[in-house]
Every structure is written in structure tokens, then in C-alpha cells.
Motif scaffolding. Structure first.
Motif, PDB file in Angstrom:
ATOM      1  N   CYS A  31       0.683  -1.203   0.009  1.00 44.26           N
ATOM      2  CA  CYS A  31      -0.120  -0.260  -0.051  1.00 44.26           C
ATOM      3  C   CYS A  31       0.901   1.251   0.080  1.00 44.26           C
ATOM      4  N   CYS A  33       0.423   3.563   1.908  1.00 44.57           N
ATOM      5  CA  CYS A  33       0.836   3.981   3.291  1.00 44.57           C
ATOM      6  C   CYS A  33       2.051   3.254   3.845  1.00 44.57           C
ATOM      7  N   CYS A  65      -5.322  -3.204   2.563  1.00 42.26           N
ATOM      8  CA  CYS A  65      -4.236  -2.763   3.389  1.00 42.26           C
ATOM      9  C   CYS A  65      -4.446  -3.217   4.787  1.00 42.26           C
ATOM     10  N   GLN A  67      -3.198  -2.199   7.608  1.00 46.28           N
ATOM     11  CA  GLN A  67      -2.798  -0.949   8.414  1.00 46.28           C
ATOM     12  C   GLN A  67      -4.151  -0.208   8.907  1.00 46.28           C
ATOM     13  N   CYS A  70      -6.025   2.696   7.512  1.00 52.47           N
ATOM     14  CA  CYS A  70      -5.952   2.767   6.167  1.00 52.47           C
ATOM     15  C   CYS A  70      -6.911   1.797   5.353  1.00 52.47           C
TER      16      CYS A  70
HETATM   17 ZN   LIG Z   1      -2.706   1.351   3.466  1.00 55.96          ZN
END
Ligand SMILES: [Zn+2]
Length: 187
Positions: A31, A33, A65, A67, A70
Motif C-alpha cells: 500500500c 501508506c 491494506c 494498516q 488505512c
Molecule cells: Zn494502506
């Protein structure tokens, strides 16, 4: 009839392998991020020729993702599924191609059998136009995608269909920047 390969299991396995390798690339990128991507497939119920399809066609490859905060979706391009539609790309391409080779009555019967609405076919004509624009000399829009299939270099209809599906697959997703370059002799 020329669509005998529609019941050929190997053909669908090949398309699945292409989708898998595209997805592998997307997954490896991760990703934006910095998060790791986890598999999060979309369930799909492809319509038409069910008998030829195995369980691989019950979902579209996708990632999420990992995270917190996110959780962005990353859906790779697909040569099997067109956008969010459940119709298999191959069927839509084939039916549109057959526009020019089939009598109206036979075409209608085939469309009925495969359960694909005409609107779907018309929507996808726009995609042929985009792909045809990349060819030199240009392809007459009225002969799409039949003429497009002829311009590709595969020795059999199923080989050329795979090439065409690969060409149009970048338009099957908005979250992929994948571009497939064609054979320079044919582009
Ligand atoms: Zn992400």
C-alpha cells in the motif's frame, strides 16, 4: 461453432493464471501508506457457462491494506471479470465479436442462453474503441471487436481472445495502473 473453447477448462485455467500473476504484482507493491496487503477476495457469481467454471471463478482477486486507519482496497486488473459486473470478460468479448459473424436469430439465442443483457454488450463497445485507438493503421470502429481479434497474432480464436482480454483488462479496475504493452508488430 467457433466458441467450442468456451467449454474448455484449460482456457479458464489460463485466464485464472493471468489474473493470479497480475494480482501477485499488485500484492508485492504493498500500500502507498507502507502497509502490507492481505488477500480479501470479492465473492462473484459469474453468469453463463457455469459448467465450465471451477471454484476459482467464485471470487475476484483483491487485497486490503492491513494498516489500521488505512484499510485501503487494492483490486488488480482482471482478464476474467469486467469491472464490478459478474459477467465474464470472455463472454462479453465473444458475443460482441460474434455481432458480425452471426445471424441475428442465432445471436439472440446465444445471448439468451448465456444470459447477458444487450446493454452490457453496448457498454463494452466503448472499451474496444479505446483499445482500437492504439493500433496502426487504425481499426474501423464499426467492425469492433471482430477486426481487433483478427489483428492480434494468436493462432487460434482462444489465443487471440486471451490477448484481447489482457489488452482491455486495465479498464476493468480503477485502482490499478497496470498497462499491458502489445506486440509492436501488431500495435
Ligand atoms: Zn494502506
Amino acid at each position: 461453432m467457433c466458441h467450442a473453447f468456451l467449454t474448455d477448462t484449460n482456457f479458464y485455467q489460463l485466464l485464472f493464471q493471468i489474473d493470479e500473476s497480475i494480482a501477485e504484482e499488485v500484492g508485492a507493491r504493498g500500500c502507498k501508506c507502507g502497509g502490507v496487503l492481505h488477500s480479501a477476495r470479492y465473492p462473484r457469481k459469474p453468469r453463463g457457462i457455469r459448467s465450465a467454471l471451477d471454484s476459482n471463478y467464485g471470487s475476484r482477486l483483491s487485497f486490503c491494506c492491513s494498516q489500521d486507519g488505512c484499510r485501503r482496497r487494492h483490486t488488480p486488473a482482471s482478464v476474467r471479470f469486467l469491472g464490478r459486473k459478474v459477467y465474464l470478460g470472455v463472454i462479453v468479448v465473444l458475443l460482441t465479436a460474434l455481432n458480425h459473424g452471426l445471424s441475428e436469430a442465432r445471436r439472440r439465442r446465444l445471448i439468451e442462453e448465456l444470459d447477458v443483457p444487450l446493454q452490457t454488450l453496448w457498454r463494452w463497445r466503448r472499451c474496444w474503441r479505446a483499445v482500437a485507438g492504439q493500433f496502426i493503421p487504425p481499426i474501423d470502429a464499426d467492425t469492433l471487436p471482430g477486426a481487433l481479434l483478427e489483428r492480434l497474432s494468436g493462432s487460434s480464436l482462444s489465443e487471440r481472445l486471451v490477448q484481447l482480454l489482457v489488452l482491455i483488462c486495465p479498464v476493468t479496475t480503477s485502482s490499478s495502473s497496470l498497462r499491458v504493452s502489445g506486440n509492436p508488430q501488431n500495435m
